[in-house]
Design a protein around this motif. Structure first.
Motif, PDB file in Angstrom:
ATOM      1  N   PHE A 271       0.851  -1.188   0.000  1.00  0.00           N
ATOM      2  CA  PHE A 271       0.000   0.000   0.000  1.00  0.00           C
ATOM      3  C   PHE A 271       0.886   1.236   0.000  1.00  0.00           C
ATOM      4  O   PHE A 271       1.720   1.407   0.886  1.00  0.00           O
ATOM      5  CB  PHE A 271      -0.910  -0.012   1.233  1.00  0.00           C
ATOM      6  CG  PHE A 271      -1.758   1.215   1.415  1.00  0.00           C
ATOM      7  CD1 PHE A 271      -2.524   1.721   0.378  1.00  0.00           C
ATOM      8  CD2 PHE A 271      -1.792   1.866   2.654  1.00  0.00           C
ATOM      9  CE1 PHE A 271      -3.315   2.858   0.559  1.00  0.00           C
ATOM     10  CE2 PHE A 271      -2.585   2.987   2.851  1.00  0.00           C
ATOM     11  CZ  PHE A 271      -3.350   3.490   1.793  1.00  0.00           C
ATOM     12  N   VAL A 272       0.715   2.090  -1.009  1.00  0.00           N
ATOM     13  CA  VAL A 272       1.502   3.320  -1.154  1.00  0.00           C
ATOM     14  C   VAL A 272       0.601   4.523  -0.928  1.00  0.00           C
ATOM     15  O   VAL A 272      -0.507   4.596  -1.471  1.00  0.00           O
ATOM     16  CB  VAL A 272       2.136   3.402  -2.563  1.00  0.00           C
ATOM     17  CG1 VAL A 272       2.663   4.805  -2.841  1.00  0.00           C
ATOM     18  CG2 VAL A 272       3.246   2.380  -2.699  1.00  0.00           C
ATOM     19  N   VAL A 273       1.053   5.455  -0.119  1.00  0.00           N
ATOM     20  CA  VAL A 273       0.367   6.730   0.075  1.00  0.00           C
ATOM     21  C   VAL A 273       1.307   7.825  -0.423  1.00  0.00           C
ATOM     22  O   VAL A 273       2.429   7.951   0.066  1.00  0.00           O
ATOM     23  CB  VAL A 273       0.003   6.976   1.551  1.00  0.00           C
ATOM     24  CG1 VAL A 273      -0.848   8.244   1.679  1.00  0.00           C
ATOM     25  CG2 VAL A 273      -0.739   5.785   2.139  1.00  0.00           C
ATOM     26  N   ALA A 274       0.859   8.604  -1.401  1.00  0.00           N
ATOM     27  CA  ALA A 274       1.730   9.607  -2.016  1.00  0.00           C
ATOM     28  C   ALA A 274       0.963  10.900  -2.256  1.00  0.00           C
ATOM     29  O   ALA A 274      -0.265  10.940  -2.203  1.00  0.00           O
ATOM     30  CB  ALA A 274       2.286   9.070  -3.335  1.00  0.00           C
ATOM     31  N   GLY A 275       1.709  11.973  -2.535  1.00  0.00           N
ATOM     32  CA  GLY A 275       1.110  13.286  -2.732  1.00  0.00           C
ATOM     33  C   GLY A 275       1.337  14.176  -1.528  1.00  0.00           C
ATOM     34  O   GLY A 275       1.741  13.718  -0.455  1.00  0.00           O
ATOM     35  N   GLY A 276       1.063  15.457  -1.689  1.00  0.00           N
ATOM     36  CA  GLY A 276       1.353  16.423  -0.639  1.00  0.00           C
ATOM     37  C   GLY A 276       0.672  16.142   0.679  1.00  0.00           C
ATOM     38  O   GLY A 276       1.250  16.355   1.750  1.00  0.00           O
ATOM     39  N   VAL A 277      -0.568  15.643   0.649  1.00  0.00           N
ATOM     40  CA  VAL A 277      -1.307  15.364   1.877  1.00  0.00           C
ATOM     41  C   VAL A 277      -0.683  14.199   2.638  1.00  0.00           C
ATOM     42  O   VAL A 277      -0.883  14.055   3.851  1.00  0.00           O
ATOM     43  CB  VAL A 277      -2.791  15.098   1.568  1.00  0.00           C
ATOM     44  CG1 VAL A 277      -3.599  14.817   2.825  1.00  0.00           C
ATOM     45  CG2 VAL A 277      -3.404  16.300   0.845  1.00  0.00           C
ATOM     46  N   ALA A 278       0.101  13.369   1.955  1.00  0.00           N
ATOM     47  CA  ALA A 278       0.769  12.235   2.603  1.00  0.00           C
ATOM     48  C   ALA A 278       1.805  12.686   3.621  1.00  0.00           C
ATOM     49  O   ALA A 278       2.312  11.866   4.402  1.00  0.00           O
ATOM     50  CB  ALA A 278       1.424  11.332   1.555  1.00  0.00           C
ATOM     51  N   ALA A 279       2.122  13.972   3.652  1.00  0.00           N
ATOM     52  CA  ALA A 279       3.073  14.493   4.643  1.00  0.00           C
ATOM     53  C   ALA A 279       2.428  14.683   6.007  1.00  0.00           C
ATOM     54  O   ALA A 279       3.136  14.855   7.004  1.00  0.00           O
ATOM     55  CB  ALA A 279       3.649  15.822   4.158  1.00  0.00           C
TER      56      ALA A 279
END
Length: 359
Positions: A271-279
């Motif tokens: 499971f990958v979480v990416a993008g600006g909100v992932a910070a």
């Protein structure tokens, strides 16, 4: 192709002017990001015209800085990779035209990269994240769940039907005058508040799908703030309650997507979480706990690679070059460019028009 391959990546899709150099054997050699936060801060959001002019003024010096820091020469490059969309068209054109000019002058291939594919691959900058995997892409412009089978092979499981999670964070910060950029400021205020203080909606939680909706939540936050005493304590409680509502929505949709993903596959599950909100650390913790409960190994990009950056574009370029996927000089700049092109054309999640499907 020169060996080992060395790729220059260029990113200019929104309000970050960025360039990076990656080497097939030595990994990431440089990663330069010039922020425009100060220019956009008075307006509480990104102004496209200001962003485009800033890209034009900075792009050459940022590219030179990336080459210098990488300790390579332009003649050492094997290819130029640049964001070709989606994004604010003025910025996309600036970066793509710079890449085309270098491609012609150096007589090396051009690789037109989908900005969203850069995010999708970003954990692979630092970890051995093998295909296939389930991807939650959450940024200022996109909130999607996709099955990633391999390079260029994406199937949408869910998408936002209105606003993206990152946009909801930014608008929440603007309503409460928390400052720009909104996401990090909401997170800081939320750390001081009670996340159960204010009752807010969780759109679509009762719907049997993996789609998102954040427009209603955004409106509810604005109304709650208007009805409050607008003190610092009220701001902190509202920020915390909003952040919890977003987390609950992301977790619920992700759980549905995980069940669908596992129906047609055997483990191990990734499971990958990416993008600006992932910070956002609170969201990371909630999603990581959810993944563990469903037997998924979780991959997050390091914080420096969550927001827009050129390292992920360079990596996408390297992987595409290795697969023989290069582009011609007439590659267009695109304001819209869904990762799951077939699904987006036949069943757009959030509308379509002359510029193509939004998602």
């Amino acid at each position: 192709m020169k060996s080992p391959a060395i790729i220059l990546g260029i990113e200019s899709s929104c309000d970050e002017t960025a360039a990076a150099v990656i080497c097939e054997e030595r990994g990431l050699l440089s990663n330069i990001v010039a922020s425009q936060d100060e220019a956009h801060s008075p307006f509480g959001g990104v102004v496209p015209e200001i962003a485009a002019r800033a890209h034009m003024s900075k792009i050459e010096s940022i590219i030179d800085q990336a080459i210098t820091e990488a300790d390579v020469d332009y003649i050492d490059l094997s290819a130029i990779a640049a964001t070709s969309g989606p994004g604010l068209i003025g910025g996309v054109i600036t970066g793509l035209m710079a890449a085309k000019g270098l491609s012609v002058s150096l007589n090396i291939p051009l690789i037109a990269v989908n900005h969203l594919e850069g995010h999708a691959l970003s954990p692979r900058l630092t970890e051995d994240c093998a295909f296939p995997y389930l991807l939650l892409l959450v940024s200022g412009g996109h909130s999607q769940l996709l099955s990633v089978q391999g390079l260029g092979d994406y199937t949408r499981l869910g998408s936002t039907i209105d606003d993206a999670a990152g946009e909801a964070f930014d608008k929440t910060a603007k309503v409460m005058s928390l400052g720009f950029p909104g996401g990090p400021n909401v997170e800081r205020w939320a750390a001081k508040g009670d996340d159960r203080a204010i009752r807010l909606p969780r759109p679509l939680l009762d719907r049997d799908s993996c789609d998102f909706s954040f427009a209603g939540l955004k409106t509810a936050v604005a109304r709650a703030f208007e009805a409050s005493d607008q003190s610092d304590a009220a701001k902190a409680d509202l920020a915390a309650s909003f952040q919890r509502a977003v987390s609950d929505c992301l977790v619920d949709r992700t759980e549905r997507a995980m069940k669908a993903f596992k129906q047609h596959r055997t483990g191990p599950y990734r499971f990958v979480v990416a993008g600006g909100v992932a910070a956002n650390q609170t969201l990371r913790d909630s999603l990581n706990n959810t993944a563990q409960h469903h037997d998924f190994q979780t991959f997050f990009p390091p914080l420096e690679f969550c927001g827009d950056n050129a390292a992920m574009i360079a990596l996408a370029g390297l992987e595409r070059l290795s697969a023989g996927r290069i582009d011609t000089l007439d590659a267009p700049a695109r304001p819209r460019w869904p990762l799951d092109g077939d699904s987006a054309r036949t069943a757009p999640a959030s509308g379509s028009g002359r510029k193509g499907p939004k998602s």
